[in-house]
Design a protein around this motif. Structure first.
Motif, PDB file in Angstrom:
ATOM      1  N   MET A  80      -3.519  -0.896  -4.083  1.00 40.14           N
ATOM      2  CA  MET A  80      -4.695  -1.484  -3.474  1.00 40.14           C
ATOM      3  C   MET A  80      -4.556  -1.545  -1.960  1.00 40.14           C
ATOM      4  SD  MET A  80      -6.219  -1.558  -6.167  1.00 40.14           S
ATOM      5  CE  MET A  80      -7.757  -2.183  -5.563  1.00 40.14           C
ATOM      6  N   THR A  81      -4.873  -0.427  -1.319  1.00 38.64           N
ATOM      7  CA  THR A  81      -4.816  -0.335   0.127  1.00 38.64           C
ATOM      8  C   THR A  81      -6.114   0.257   0.644  1.00 38.64           C
ATOM      9  OG1 THR A  81      -3.826   1.853   0.054  1.00 38.64           O
ATOM     10  CG2 THR A  81      -2.323  -0.020   0.090  1.00 38.64           C
ATOM     11  N   MET A  82      -6.358   0.076   1.911  1.00 41.12           N
ATOM     12  CA  MET A  82      -7.589   0.571   2.516  1.00 41.12           C
ATOM     13  C   MET A  82      -7.386   1.988   3.025  1.00 41.12           C
ATOM     14  SD  MET A  82     -10.726  -0.221   3.249  1.00 41.12           S
ATOM     15  CE  MET A  82     -10.944  -1.981   3.360  1.00 41.12           C
ATOM     16  N   SER A  83      -8.249   2.891   2.604  1.00 39.25           N
ATOM     17  CA  SER A  83      -8.207   4.271   3.083  1.00 39.25           C
ATOM     18  C   SER A  83      -9.621   4.821   3.075  1.00 39.25           C
ATOM     19  CB  SER A  83      -7.316   5.138   2.194  1.00 39.25           C
ATOM     20  OG  SER A  83      -5.970   4.732   2.257  1.00 39.25           O
ATOM     21  N   LEU A  93      -6.828  -4.880   8.124  1.00 45.55           N
ATOM     22  CA  LEU A  93      -6.438  -5.825   7.072  1.00 45.55           C
ATOM     23  C   LEU A  93      -5.285  -6.709   7.528  1.00 45.55           C
ATOM     24  CD1 LEU A  93      -6.580  -3.360   4.064  1.00 45.55           C
ATOM     25  CD2 LEU A  93      -8.302  -5.031   4.733  1.00 45.55           C
ATOM     26  N   GLY A  94      -4.342  -6.107   8.256  1.00 45.00           N
ATOM     27  CA  GLY A  94      -3.246  -6.858   8.855  1.00 45.00           C
ATOM     28  C   GLY A  94      -3.315  -6.644  10.360  1.00 45.00           C
ATOM     29  N   THR A  95      -2.170  -6.425  10.979  1.00 43.23           N
ATOM     30  CA  THR A  95      -2.156  -6.109  12.407  1.00 43.23           C
ATOM     31  C   THR A  95      -1.712  -4.683  12.662  1.00 43.23           C
ATOM     32  OG1 THR A  95       0.067  -7.085  12.574  1.00 43.23           O
ATOM     33  CG2 THR A  95      -1.803  -8.494  13.132  1.00 43.23           C
ATOM     34  N   GLY A  96      -1.566  -3.882  11.596  1.00 43.44           N
ATOM     35  CA  GLY A  96      -1.256  -2.470  11.767  1.00 43.44           C
ATOM     36  C   GLY A  96       0.119  -2.192  12.322  1.00 43.44           C
ATOM     37  N   THR A  97       1.082  -3.042  12.016  1.00 46.05           N
ATOM     38  CA  THR A  97       2.400  -2.895  12.628  1.00 46.05           C
ATOM     39  C   THR A  97       3.083  -1.599  12.219  1.00 46.05           C
ATOM     40  OG1 THR A  97       2.707  -5.283  12.801  1.00 46.05           O
ATOM     41  CG2 THR A  97       4.688  -3.931  12.845  1.00 46.05           C
ATOM     42  N   THR A  98       3.216  -1.363  10.914  1.00 46.52           N
ATOM     43  CA  THR A  98       3.955  -0.178  10.474  1.00 46.52           C
ATOM     44  C   THR A  98       3.074   1.063  10.434  1.00 46.52           C
ATOM     45  OG1 THR A  98       3.582  -0.590   8.101  1.00 46.52           O
ATOM     46  CG2 THR A  98       5.501  -1.627   9.124  1.00 46.52           C
ATOM     47  N   ASN A 145       5.261   2.148   1.932  1.00 42.74           N
ATOM     48  CA  ASN A 145       4.207   2.293   0.918  1.00 42.74           C
ATOM     49  C   ASN A 145       3.648   0.951   0.466  1.00 42.74           C
ATOM     50  OD1 ASN A 145       4.381   5.117   0.917  1.00 42.74           O
ATOM     51  ND2 ASN A 145       6.064   5.087  -0.551  1.00 42.74           N
ATOM     52  N   HIS A 146       4.376  -0.111   0.750  1.00 44.47           N
ATOM     53  CA  HIS A 146       3.911  -1.453   0.422  1.00 44.47           C
ATOM     54  C   HIS A 146       3.091  -2.049   1.560  1.00 44.47           C
ATOM     55  CE1 HIS A 146       4.050  -5.496  -1.350  1.00 44.47           C
ATOM     56  NE2 HIS A 146       4.388  -5.945  -0.152  1.00 44.47           N
ATOM     57  N   THR A 147       3.488  -1.759   2.795  1.00 43.26           N
ATOM     58  CA  THR A 147       2.875  -2.456   3.923  1.00 43.26           C
ATOM     59  C   THR A 147       1.653  -1.749   4.492  1.00 43.26           C
ATOM     60  OG1 THR A 147       4.407  -1.350   5.464  1.00 43.26           O
ATOM     61  CG2 THR A 147       5.050  -3.519   4.607  1.00 43.26           C
ATOM     62  N   HIS A 148       1.693  -0.426   4.596  1.00 40.27           N
ATOM     63  CA  HIS A 148       0.650   0.230   5.379  1.00 40.27           C
ATOM     64  C   HIS A 148      -0.710   0.133   4.700  1.00 40.27           C
ATOM     65  CE1 HIS A 148       0.525   3.642   2.659  1.00 40.27           C
ATOM     66  NE2 HIS A 148      -0.238   4.326   3.471  1.00 40.27           N
ATOM     67  N   HIS A 149      -1.746   0.025   5.537  1.00 41.15           N
ATOM     68  CA  HIS A 149      -3.132  -0.119   5.094  1.00 41.15           C
ATOM     69  C   HIS A 149      -3.357  -1.412   4.308  1.00 41.15           C
ATOM     70  CE1 HIS A 149      -4.125   4.506   5.231  1.00 41.15           C
ATOM     71  NE2 HIS A 149      -3.426   4.091   6.293  1.00 41.15           N
ATOM     72  N   SER A 150      -2.539  -2.398   4.510  1.00 44.49           N
ATOM     73  CA  SER A 150      -2.672  -3.594   3.685  1.00 44.49           C
ATOM     74  C   SER A 150      -2.616  -4.860   4.522  1.00 44.49           C
ATOM     75  CB  SER A 150      -1.553  -3.636   2.630  1.00 44.49           C
ATOM     76  OG  SER A 150      -0.342  -4.099   3.204  1.00 44.49           O
ATOM     77  N   GLN A 151      -2.866  -5.982   3.838  1.00 41.54           N
ATOM     78  CA  GLN A 151      -2.848  -7.280   4.504  1.00 41.54           C
ATOM     79  C   GLN A 151      -1.458  -7.672   4.985  1.00 41.54           C
ATOM     80  OE1 GLN A 151      -4.398  -6.556   1.647  1.00 41.54           O
ATOM     81  NE2 GLN A 151      -6.252  -7.767   1.337  1.00 41.54           N
ATOM     82  N   VAL A 152      -0.421  -7.032   4.468  1.00 42.75           N
ATOM     83  CA  VAL A 152       0.939  -7.406   4.861  1.00 42.75           C
ATOM     84  C   VAL A 152       1.524  -6.449   5.898  1.00 42.75           C
ATOM     85  CG1 VAL A 152       1.420  -8.598   2.701  1.00 42.75           C
ATOM     86  CG2 VAL A 152       1.938  -6.167   2.879  1.00 42.75           C
ATOM     87  N   ASP A 153       0.671  -5.637   6.527  1.00 42.84           N
ATOM     88  CA  ASP A 153       1.172  -4.765   7.594  1.00 42.84           C
ATOM     89  C   ASP A 153       1.221  -5.573   8.887  1.00 42.84           C
ATOM     90  OD1 ASP A 153       2.130  -2.683   8.998  1.00 42.84           O
ATOM     91  OD2 ASP A 153       0.354  -1.409   8.827  1.00 42.84           O
TER      92      ASP A 153
END
Length: 299
Positions: free
Chosen positions: A22-25, A102-107, A237-245
């Protein structure tokens, strides 16, 4: 039981394993035929656990969107260190600056942008003068379909025969482990040599593979050698495009290593005695933005 996101289908089966897709793309060139609701990886995994225990969760949500018809203007950020002998020949070191909100786009891809800027600082601070110009580019609009890099390459199409190479970093916070040859298997020894000075840092693996989905691909139709470094996964693969990035997932030591590897290999490419052989040149046609669904099209 299926949850659909903007990029893939996530199917919950017999509970033998949990996974979160469940990530944004998505982009203007690849529009999903149905509306999509995106949830965090952790929430998705919780739903999986509940279903495996025989509990049928009930979901409710409220979606508020605003659609506009006015184009949004974005910019690439460009700086360079001018070459001392062949200033019109260029090595491009790049990453994309945009991210999903969704997050701050860190990774994906603040870390890549950090590495490009740090590579620029390191080379400038060293006092060494590259023979070719080294250009540092932070592309915009990558997530919507490589918009920034495609526009950059098109605007500079006449210069592409003088672009030595494009090196991109876009796979998270992990240290660089080596290079995928991107179909240029004849360059295996070249990359072994380029990585030799930084092999002790853990960047030594050269492999025959193609990597897609990021800005080096905008340059390959012009015959420019383009590569995207291999990296340690570090939960990408867990962080990118997600709320935990978010910032807490950055690994400072890995970013320092990646900066050193990019700076060294970029500088070496700038000082090679000759331009690298070109790849095949293919026609570049303008991309077409897909129209909205008929029911949503504004007359």
């Amino acid at each position: 039981y299926v949850l659909r996101n903007a990029g893939a289908l996530g199917v919950l089966t017999d509970g033998s394993k949990e996974f979160g897709l469940m990530t944004m793309s998505g982009s203007a060139y690849s529009i999903s035929p149905l509306p999509n609701v995106v949830i965090a990886h952790e929430d998705y995994a919780q739903l999986n656990r509940l279903i495996n225990r025989g509990v049928s969760p009930t979901l409710s949500g409220r979606i508020e969107n605003t659609l506009g018809t006015t184009p949004v203007k974005q910019w690439n950020t460009v700086a360079e260190i001018r070459g001392s002998e062949w200033p019109d020949q260029v090595v491009i070191l790049g990453a994309h600056l945009d991210s999903w909100d969704l997050g701050t786009g860190t990774t994906d891809n603040a870390t890549g942008s950090m590495v490009v800027m740090e590579a620029a600082r390191v080379i400038a601070a060293s006092g060494l003068k590259p023979k070719r110009t080294i250009r540092f580019v932070l592309f915009s609009g990558e997530e919507q379909g490589l918009l920034g890099s495609v526009a950059y390459a098109a605007k500079h199409a006449a210069e592409m025969p003088n672009v030595q190479a494009v090196l991109v970093l876009d796979n998270g916070t992990g240290m660089i482990t080596g290079q995928a040859l991107q179909g240029r298997n004849q360059d295996a020894q070249l990359w072994q040599d380029l990585l030799a000075p930084v092999a002790s840092l853990g960047a030594s693996k050269v492999r025959e593979a193609n990597k897609g989905g990021t800005d080096h691909l905008a340059f390959t139709p012009y015959g420019v050698p383009g590569w995207n470094f291999d990296q340690e996964v570090r939960g990408y693969n867990h962080t990118h495009h997600s709320q935990v990035d978010t910032y807490d997932h950055a690994v400072p030591g890995d970013l320092m290593q990646a900066s050193a590897v990019m700076a060294v290999t970029g500088f070496e490419l700038a000082n090679l005695p000759a331009l690298l052989p070109r790849g095949p040149v293919t026609p570049v046609t303008p991309r077409t933005v897909l129209p909205p669904s008929p029911g949503l099209a504004k007359k």
